[in-house]
Design a protein around this motif. Sequence first.
Motif, short mmCIF file in Angstrom:
data_model
loop_
_atom_site.label_atom_id
_atom_site.label_comp_id
_atom_site.label_asym_id
_atom_site.label_seq_id
_atom_site.Cartn_x
_atom_site.Cartn_y
_atom_site.Cartn_z
N UNK A 175 0.74 -1.25 0.01
CA UNK A 175 -0.08 -0.15 -0.07
C UNK A 175 0.84 1.23 0.05
N UNK A 176 2.10 1.33 0.11
CA UNK A 176 2.79 2.46 0.32
C UNK A 176 2.85 3.30 -0.89
N UNK A 177 2.98 2.67 -2.31
CA UNK A 177 3.22 3.48 -3.25
C UNK A 177 1.65 4.01 -3.71
N UNK A 178 0.88 3.37 -3.64
CA UNK A 178 -0.68 4.17 -3.70
C UNK A 178 -1.10 5.12 -2.79
N UNK A 179 -0.75 4.85 -1.48
CA UNK A 179 -0.99 5.84 -0.47
C UNK A 179 -0.03 7.23 -0.73
N UNK A 180 1.02 7.01 -0.87
CA UNK A 180 2.07 8.33 -1.04
C UNK A 180 1.69 8.94 -2.29
N UNK A 181 1.51 8.19 -3.51
CA UNK A 181 1.20 9.20 -4.60
C UNK A 181 -0.07 9.77 -4.78
#
Length: 346
Positions: free
Chosen positions: A140-146
């Motif tokens: 979930x890191x990439x989705x939340x950060x972007x």
Amino acid sequence: MSESFDVPTVDISAYVTDASDESKAAVARALDEACRTVGFIQIVGHGVPTAVTDGLAQAMDDFFGQELEAKKAWKRPAKENRGYSPPKSESLSYSLGVDPVTRMNDFFEAFNIGSSEADFPGFVDATGDYAANTWPDTPGFEERVTTYFAEARRVAYTLQDAFADALGIDRAVFGAVSDHPINVLRMNNYALPPGSIELGADLTGMGEHTDYGMVTVLWADRVEGLQVLGRDGGWHDVMPAEGALLINLGDIAARVTNDEWMSTLHRVKPPIVNGTIKRRRSAAFFHDWNADSVIHTLPSILEHSEPLYAPVTVAEHVQAKLRGSRAGVKNTAAEREQARVTSAAR
């Protein structure tokens, strides 16, 4: 420290909702006043959903909560300004040419993402400032950060339009130098394991510095530590109101306005509670304009003042600052900012 120091709060919803020209003009006047007197602003009415900032905080917790060696797998060369930075691998005061207490002493850890060459069709990166991002395998890191990156970028451009209005110039002037900007999101974690500090030492969370670009959009925990240098030469504590974002001007804003607007000097001191450093998180979105654009003072301002800064490209300016903070090479081109730091009360 003076009790009268205050960070202005400005509601920018008139720009977010495309309200009347009269409503926008009132916001622009409030921003102009804040930029001239403090250079640090709280904004409300920014339109960033709480679910998005909560998602960002969760992504940071999931990544920074790992063991140090696992996080180091995502470290990148300093010159690329992407990926993971371990604790004590930087010293922000070097970006101003100011010696820290101990070399590379800032104890925060960080993870950076930013605009890449691929984000701008037809654009060729000639300066090396648009490196591709590294995405850790944290779920979930990439989705939340972007998702948060897109919201912070929107806020930065909204403020840039308001700044142009406040300065009485066509918005296209700023738009022409920010169609392929060096936008970077830096997620910071201020925490150290128990027993890894010497209580009573001059600990540095993040050394005194100015940000490099036009404007910084900052999400931060409501935890002590952030301090801003006031006009009185003293350092003042700043904490965001619930739901507010902190905004500070960077060096580009100061140079464009010939220091009529303030590039805010700030630092992070570690809050120690019962012998333990209290954890603090922040995420700074830096809107730094096109790498190949030239920073120079607006002609309308030079009609009534002599230039304080020589023209420089954004790439040259940013790289000189990064060589200081991340490679330990003291920046010799920040005399005006350095003088403000050395004259300040410690």
